[in-house]
Design an enzyme around this catalytic site. Structure first.
Site, PDB file in Angstrom:
ATOM      1  N   LYS A  38       7.413   0.829   2.428  1.00 44.70           N
ATOM      2  CA  LYS A  38       7.227   1.940   3.381  1.00 44.70           C
ATOM      3  C   LYS A  38       8.571   2.330   4.003  1.00 44.70           C
ATOM      4  O   LYS A  38       8.875   3.520   4.149  1.00 44.70           O
ATOM      5  CB  LYS A  38       6.205   1.543   4.452  1.00 44.70           C
ATOM      6  CG  LYS A  38       4.772   1.472   3.909  1.00 44.70           C
ATOM      7  CD  LYS A  38       3.782   0.830   4.884  1.00 44.70           C
ATOM      8  CE  LYS A  38       2.425   0.608   4.201  1.00 44.70           C
ATOM      9  NZ  LYS A  38       1.445  -0.091   5.056  1.00 44.70           N
ATOM     10  N   GLN A  75       1.057  -3.352  10.435  1.00 45.23           N
ATOM     11  CA  GLN A  75       0.712  -3.829   9.100  1.00 45.23           C
ATOM     12  C   GLN A  75      -0.368  -4.907   9.196  1.00 45.23           C
ATOM     13  O   GLN A  75      -0.214  -5.884   9.909  1.00 45.23           O
ATOM     14  CB  GLN A  75       1.973  -4.385   8.413  1.00 45.23           C
ATOM     15  CG  GLN A  75       1.735  -4.857   6.995  1.00 45.23           C
ATOM     16  CD  GLN A  75       1.343  -3.715   6.057  1.00 45.23           C
ATOM     17  OE1 GLN A  75       1.946  -2.645   6.066  1.00 45.23           O
ATOM     18  NE2 GLN A  75       0.315  -3.929   5.256  1.00 45.23           N
ATOM     19  N   ASP A 129      -1.616   5.810  10.664  1.00 45.71           N
ATOM     20  CA  ASP A 129      -2.429   5.115   9.659  1.00 45.71           C
ATOM     21  C   ASP A 129      -3.901   5.567   9.733  1.00 45.71           C
ATOM     22  O   ASP A 129      -4.700   5.237   8.856  1.00 45.71           O
ATOM     23  CB  ASP A 129      -2.354   3.597   9.884  1.00 45.71           C
ATOM     24  CG  ASP A 129      -1.786   2.871   8.664  1.00 45.71           C
ATOM     25  OD1 ASP A 129      -1.465   3.544   7.657  1.00 45.71           O
ATOM     26  OD2 ASP A 129      -1.669   1.634   8.717  1.00 45.71           O
TER      27      ASP A 129
END
Lengths: 293, 293
Positions: free
Chosen positions: A51, A95, A118
């Site tokens: 990412k 994450q 997200d």
């Protein structure tokens, strides 16, 4: 038979985003993503690195905070609140997975909806169910839909069968495929581990999307001739001492009868990251608009 | 063929709740529901009256604020914030629809999740998609599931076909039927106005739930022999000068082949209100626990 090449398409999307970011930079705005990584879980470390690399390529600045496994929920929540109020951070990514003692959804829910790039906070997920659209859609489901649309595949009116009911892919995707526009309007069936005679359902799919986390779960006899097959699985298989990534679909066999299929790797994975970048650029733009008002 | 008698079952649930409330009253706690009603829309006025009556029967106190159509979104949001902070109000219900100028979901989202007894705020809806359960489930879907469970109907492993993708019934219900327990674990298909050859899907249903808002939409030839049929529709039909309520299912014909079916009225409707009462009692209990901590 068409290979739905997510890797090449994601590169194209990154190029488009690079142009958008360069326009923002002219206005002295650098999109900025804050990343939280807990522990040393190898796949998480790799995902975060991928990412960061993708962000760097398009001109998005990243700041990754790494914490030990023993960080408390309270400490994570405090960091998120700090970033929620920090005008130089446009998007926040935590994450997953976190350590077992931490309520992951509580941490995700602490992210302000307009920084939740997200799309996994309850506020954004809830708007998948309600009549009002969310600010951000979750990255993997939107990557799948973007992949289909950019390949000119019609979703409207199709029977989409989703195998898997996870909170990252199956459930949000099922809701999104019901949207009242050309990215949705599908008839949607969700199958899972408790489904009886699962082939009966997968064989009906015009578009079959598989996110069940079992290597080669979908065999050729479970797929209709001419179906479109999207494989979300990422299973690490050890063979002769080396590790290989395989999907939830038996690619070699199923590709013989599908009209289009995603490979693993190089299908859904790169699209997921491309959607994260897209959301982060959108977050930066929206926060500029808000600051002006 | 069994008639799924929601009216009688709801009365039984009210009796159970009455006992729970009497226990609370012994502790000097009277569950208290705040209701907001905007305008004079006749069905809304009737629904609110029915809810007030049901609350009174079990011992829940209600306070209904009636506003003119011209109330602003800002004024509604202020009232909700006031009730959010009012410790004597345990649950907040905003009767839909509101006037056209108002963002209904924004108003629902303003209700604190632990007072959102209708379960329609994004925070609660989002937890239908996430891995963490909501504090409150929306009333109509949970009324349907309660009705099935109390009649001893197994949901797990069944193919549930939901006709309709609305935010009040179809979409939240589909998510709930995927839950990993005995109230879920179903294979779920959602059909709607854009579904092609809808009979193909409805005829596969072990449990068919219809919330599409069209009188007698489901005909006998669309239903599998022995299916369980739940009719959420409430359509007002004028005939010979009088108004009659009919469902989305042609009851007279479909009841000939279904193994169980809900009537309209007297099926899902009373169960919806019973679930509102149940949620309000739960809200009062939870806020006592919180106050102690």
């Amino acid at each position: 038979m068409i290979i739905l090449d997510g890797k090449t398409l994601a590169a194209k999307i990154r190029q488009e985003l690079k142009l958008e970011v360069s326009e923002l930079i002219k206005k002295n705005i650098v999109p900025h993503l804050g990343v939280i990584l807990v522990g040393e879980f190898a796949p998480s470390v790799i995902y975060v690195r991928n990412k960061e690399t993708a962000c760097a390529e398009v001109g998005i600045k990243t700041q990754t905070l790494r914490f030990n496994e023993d960080i408390t929920e309270q400490q994570l929540l405090e960091k998120i609140r700090e970033w929620n109020d920090d005008k130089t951070i446009h998007g926040i990514l935590v994450q997953m997975p976190l350590s077992k003692s931490i309520d992951e959804q509580k941490v995700l829910d602490a992210i302000k909806p307009f920084k939740d790039v997200d799309g996994l906070s309850a506020m954004n997920l809830g708007h998948l169910v309600s009549g009002k659209p969310p600010i951000f859609y979750p990255c993997t489901p939107s990557g799948i839909i973007e992949l289909l649309i950019r390949y000119g595949i019609t979703i409207e009116g199709k029977h989409c069968v989703v195998v898997g009911r996870g909170e990252l892919v199956g459930k949000p995707l099922a809701n999104m495929l019901l949207k009242k526009d050309k990215t949705g309007n599908a008839t949607v069936t969700v199958c899972h581990s408790q489904t009886q005679n699962i082939s009966n359902f997968t064989r009906q799919a015009d578009i079959l999307i598989v996110a069940i986390g079992q290597a080669k779960f979908i065999q050729k006899d479970m797929v209709k001739q001419g179906a479109i097959v999207v494989d979300v699985g990422v299973n690490r298989i050890s063979k002769n001492g080396s590790t290989k990534l395989v999907g939830d679909v038996d690619f070699d066999e199923v590709s013989k009868i599908a009209s289009a299929i995603t490979p693993v790797p190089g299908g859904v994975g790169p699209m997921t990251i491309a959607m994260l970048l897209k959301n982060t650029v959108k977050a930066a733009k929206q926060q500029i608009i808000e600051a002006k008002n």
